[in-house]
Structure formats: structure tokens, C-alpha cells
Design an enzyme around this catalytic site. Structure first.
Site, short mmCIF file in Angstrom:
data_model
loop_
_atom_site.label_atom_id
_atom_site.label_comp_id
_atom_site.label_asym_id
_atom_site.label_seq_id
_atom_site.Cartn_x
_atom_site.Cartn_y
_atom_site.Cartn_z
N TYR A 28 -0.69 -1.44 10.18
CA TYR A 28 -0.94 -1.75 8.76
C TYR A 28 0.22 -1.22 7.91
O TYR A 28 0.78 -1.96 7.09
CB TYR A 28 -2.25 -1.10 8.34
CG TYR A 28 -2.60 -1.26 6.88
CD1 TYR A 28 -2.92 -2.50 6.34
CD2 TYR A 28 -2.60 -0.16 6.02
CE1 TYR A 28 -3.24 -2.64 5.00
CE2 TYR A 28 -2.92 -0.29 4.69
CZ TYR A 28 -3.24 -1.53 4.18
OH TYR A 28 -3.56 -1.67 2.85
N SER A 80 0.87 -1.18 0.00
CA SER A 80 0.00 0.00 0.00
C SER A 80 0.90 1.22 0.00
O SER A 80 2.01 1.20 0.57
CB SER A 80 -0.87 0.03 1.25
OG SER A 80 -1.45 1.32 1.40
N1 NAD Z 1 -8.69 -1.09 -0.84
C1 NAD Z 1 -7.71 -0.21 -0.81
O1 NAD Z 1 -7.95 1.00 -0.84
C2 NAD Z 1 -6.29 -0.69 -0.74
C3 NAD Z 1 -5.27 0.25 -0.88
C4 NAD Z 1 -3.95 -0.19 -0.81
C5 NAD Z 1 -3.68 -1.53 -0.62
N2 NAD Z 1 -4.69 -2.42 -0.47
C6 NAD Z 1 -4.32 -3.83 -0.26
O2 NAD Z 1 -4.94 -4.62 -1.27
C7 NAD Z 1 -5.23 -5.93 -0.76
C8 NAD Z 1 -6.70 -6.25 -0.99
O3 NAD Z 1 -7.48 -5.27 -0.33
P1 NAD Z 1 -9.03 -5.08 -0.61
O4 NAD Z 1 -9.35 -3.68 -0.27
O5 NAD Z 1 -9.36 -5.60 -1.97
O6 NAD Z 1 -9.62 -6.03 0.54
P2 NAD Z 1 -11.00 -6.85 0.65
O7 NAD Z 1 -11.33 -6.86 2.09
O8 NAD Z 1 -12.01 -6.35 -0.33
O9 NAD Z 1 -10.56 -8.32 0.20
C9 NAD Z 1 -9.67 -9.09 0.97
C10 NAD Z 1 -9.88 -10.55 0.64
O10 NAD Z 1 -8.94 -11.31 1.44
C11 NAD Z 1 -9.62 -12.44 1.98
N3 NAD Z 1 -8.94 -12.88 3.21
C12 NAD Z 1 -9.00 -12.30 4.43
N4 NAD Z 1 -8.29 -13.02 5.32
C13 NAD Z 1 -7.75 -14.06 4.63
C14 NAD Z 1 -6.94 -15.16 5.00
N5 NAD Z 1 -6.51 -15.34 6.26
N6 NAD Z 1 -6.57 -16.05 4.04
C15 NAD Z 1 -7.01 -15.91 2.75
N7 NAD Z 1 -7.81 -14.89 2.35
C16 NAD Z 1 -8.18 -13.98 3.29
C17 NAD Z 1 -11.04 -11.95 2.24
O11 NAD Z 1 -11.96 -13.03 2.35
C18 NAD Z 1 -11.29 -11.07 1.01
O12 NAD Z 1 -11.84 -11.82 -0.06
C19 NAD Z 1 -4.84 -5.90 0.72
O13 NAD Z 1 -3.55 -6.46 0.88
C20 NAD Z 1 -4.83 -4.42 1.04
O14 NAD Z 1 -4.00 -4.12 2.12
C21 NAD Z 1 -6.00 -2.04 -0.52
#
Ligand code: NAD
Length: 261
Positions: A155, A142
Site C-alpha cells: 500500500y 497517504s
Molecule cells: N481512510 C483513511 O484513513 C485513509 C488515509 C489515507 C489515505 N486514504 C486514501 O483515501 C482513498 C479513499 O479511502 P477511503 O478510506 O475513503 O476508502 P473507502 O473504502 O471508504 O472507499 C473507497 C471507494 O472506492 C470504491 N472502489 C473500490 N474499488 C474500485 C474500483 N476498482 N473502481 C472504482 N471504485 C472503486 C469503493 O466502492 C468505495 O466506494 C484511498 O485512495 C485511500 O488509500 C485513506
């Protein structure tokens, strides 16, 4: 575009592929005719999860890797996407000891998923990729891993760590033809992380609403907008492809130019 990537029949695992950025990555890879193994802890008949996997459990990760190799014979790519965040303060000045402060259980939960899960998956995949003498491991970080983020210290720390993992693993594995990278998304359109608990916690810790934060994205990114999930997914697809064959050991920001969290 899809043909240009040459990802047809490449076997690519995406952890956390059921929601948000992970689901967008799965879509982009499927459009490019890759064989996508979506590995997620949430598993129902309706979801696209091919193999249920809790990335924080070593046995579960081993099973997921064995399933992939037994079914498809190889692993061309691993996207360590499963991750979570929830705003928490180091110390709550107004209400010391409040539930909005980081506690040990919170710390462990965050580190287990974002850091340990990334390590477990990368290690099992690397063992296979070393034998193949090819593969790509890509950690989803991130933008706040670079500069920190108010009420998201643990985080941010885990994201800085997995970028560092990527740089180190790239050094260890480059001689086996394996590339290791991180992608750091900036402020994104809505995903599953924006739960009620997330909104509540963010409002408390930062004294702002989610709507205020989203308005802030417009001024904090050079492009004056949130990122689309497809913009992260397209970058990931490119980096997994041979079109990016000389890119390794680095983080690619997909953050609209934002660098401060
Ligand atoms: N959404 C944002 O704005 C953003 C920004 C920067 C980085 N990220 C990163 O992108 C990645 C995805 O984020 P997102 O916003 O799409 O999240 P999200 O919550 O929409 O999706 C996360 C997925 O991970 C799965 N998950 C959770 N725990 C798990 C485990 N122990 N084993 C396997 N799967 C598991 C969940 O079931 C879900 O399907 C993350 O690493 C997050 O830190 C997100």
C-alpha cells in the site's frame, strides 16, 4: 467560502466517490455548486454514483470519461481517490506462509487498484484536458507513502508511486495549463476501509487492536487526534479551484503533522 472557491459548474470526476473520503469530497464539491461525476465500482439506485466505473479496467475508464464529456462537454478536474489497503506482512515469523503474508495475487490487486487505476484515469482525462488547455488532476495518496507503514508495505509503495506520478505528470502537462497534485491524508476517522478483514489482519500483523491503533493516532499526530473527512475534502476543493492556480507538482499533507507511518 464556496463562492470564494469559484467552483460553480466546474465538471469534476471523483473516483470511489461512494464512500469515505471520496464521498466527503463529492459533498464539498456539491456545496461549492460544482458538477460532480462520482465514478465508483459499487453502483446501486441509492448511491450517488453517476457512472459505474471499475478504474482497473481500461474500457470502463474510457466509458466513464466519454460519458462525462458527452454529457457535460469538458472535464475541469479529476480526483483519483479509489484505493484500498489491507494489512499484510512481508514474512510471518510466527507462521511462515500464513494468509497474512503478501502473496502475488494480493500484490497485483493492490497495484492494480491504487496505481494502475490512477494511471488509466489520468491518461484518459489528460487527453481531454490537453485539448481544453486546462484542468487539474489530483491523486489521493497517504501519509504512509512517505515513510512506509508496518504491515502496509505494498500500500505504502503504491502511494509513493502515485505521488511520483503526480510530480512527473505535472512536468509533462504544465505547458498545457494542467496542474497535477497529490494529497496525502494521515490517520482519518472511520471510513469503508475498516472492514472486519482489515481489523482482523491488523490485529494479527501488528499484535494490536484497532482501538489501540486509534489511541496511537492521538500521540502520533501533532494535533493529537484523527483527521475529519471534511478536512481532506476542503483541501481537495481548494486545490481544484483557481485559488490554487500556482500550486502543482507537489503533495499536500493533510495529516495533523504526522509524517511517520
Ligand atoms: N481512510 C483513511 O484513513 C485513509 C488515509 C489515507 C489515505 N486514504 C486514501 O483515501 C482513498 C479513499 O479511502 P477511503 O478510506 O475513503 O476508502 P473507502 O473504502 O471508504 O472507499 C473507497 C471507494 O472506492 C470504491 N472502489 C473500490 N474499488 C474500485 C474500483 N476498482 N473502481 C472504482 N471504485 C472503486 C469503493 O466502492 C468505495 O466506494 C484511498 O485512495 C485511500 O488509500 C485513506
Amino acid at each position: 467560502m464556496e463562492d470564494w472557491l469559484g467552483l460553480k459548474d466546474r465538471v469534476i470526476i471523483v473516483t470511489g466517490g461512494n464512500s469515505g473520503i471520496g464521498a466527503a469530497i463529492c459533498d464539498a464539491l456539491r456545496k461549492a455548486e460544482a458538477i460532480v461525476v462520482s465514478a465508483d465500482i459499487s453502483y446501486t439506485e441509492e448511491t450517488d454514483t453517476e457512472v459505474p466505473c471499475d478504474v482497473t479496467k481500461k474500457d470502463s475508464v474510457r466509458h466513464m470519461i466519454e460519458h462525462t464529456v458527452n454529457r457535460y462537454g469538458r472535464i475541469d478536474g479529476l480526483v483519483n481517490n479509489a484505493g484500498m489497503t489491507l494489512p499484510r506482512m512481508l514474512a510471518d515469523a510466527d507462521n511462515p506462509g500464513s494468509p497474512y503474508e503478501i502473496d502475488e495475487a494480493f500484490f497485483d490487486r493492490m497495484v492494480n487498484l491504487n496505481m494502475k487505476g490512477t494511471y488509466f484515469c489520468a491518461q484518459e482525462a489528460a487527453r481531454v484536458m490537453i485539448k481544453q488547455k486546462r484542468g487539474v488532476i489530483l491523486n489521493i495518496s497517504s501519509e504512509c507513502g512517505k515513510e512506509g507503514s508496518h504491515s502496509q508495505s505494498i500500500y505504502s509503495g503504491t502511494k509513493a508511486a502515485i505521488e511520483s506520478f503526480a510530480r512527473s505528470w505535472a512536468k509533462e502537462l504544465g505547458g498545457y495549463g494542467i496542474r497535477v497534485l497529490a494529497v496525502a491524508p494521515g490517520p482519518m476517522e472511520a471510513t469503508g476501509v475498516w472492514t472486519d478483514a482489515y481489523r482482523d489482519s491488523l490485529s494479527y500483523c501488528r499484535h494490536v487492536t484497532m482501538d489501540d491503533v486509534r489511541k496511537g493516532y492521538k500521540s502520533s499526530t501533532l494535533l493529537h487526534r484523527e483527521g475529519k473527512l471534511t478536512e481532506v475534502a476542503d483541501t481537495v476543493a481548494f486545490l481544484l479551484s483557481d485559488r490554487a492556480s500556482y500550486i502543482t507538482g507537489t503533495t499536500v499533507n493533510v495529516s495533523g503533522g504526522k509524517s511517520r507511518g
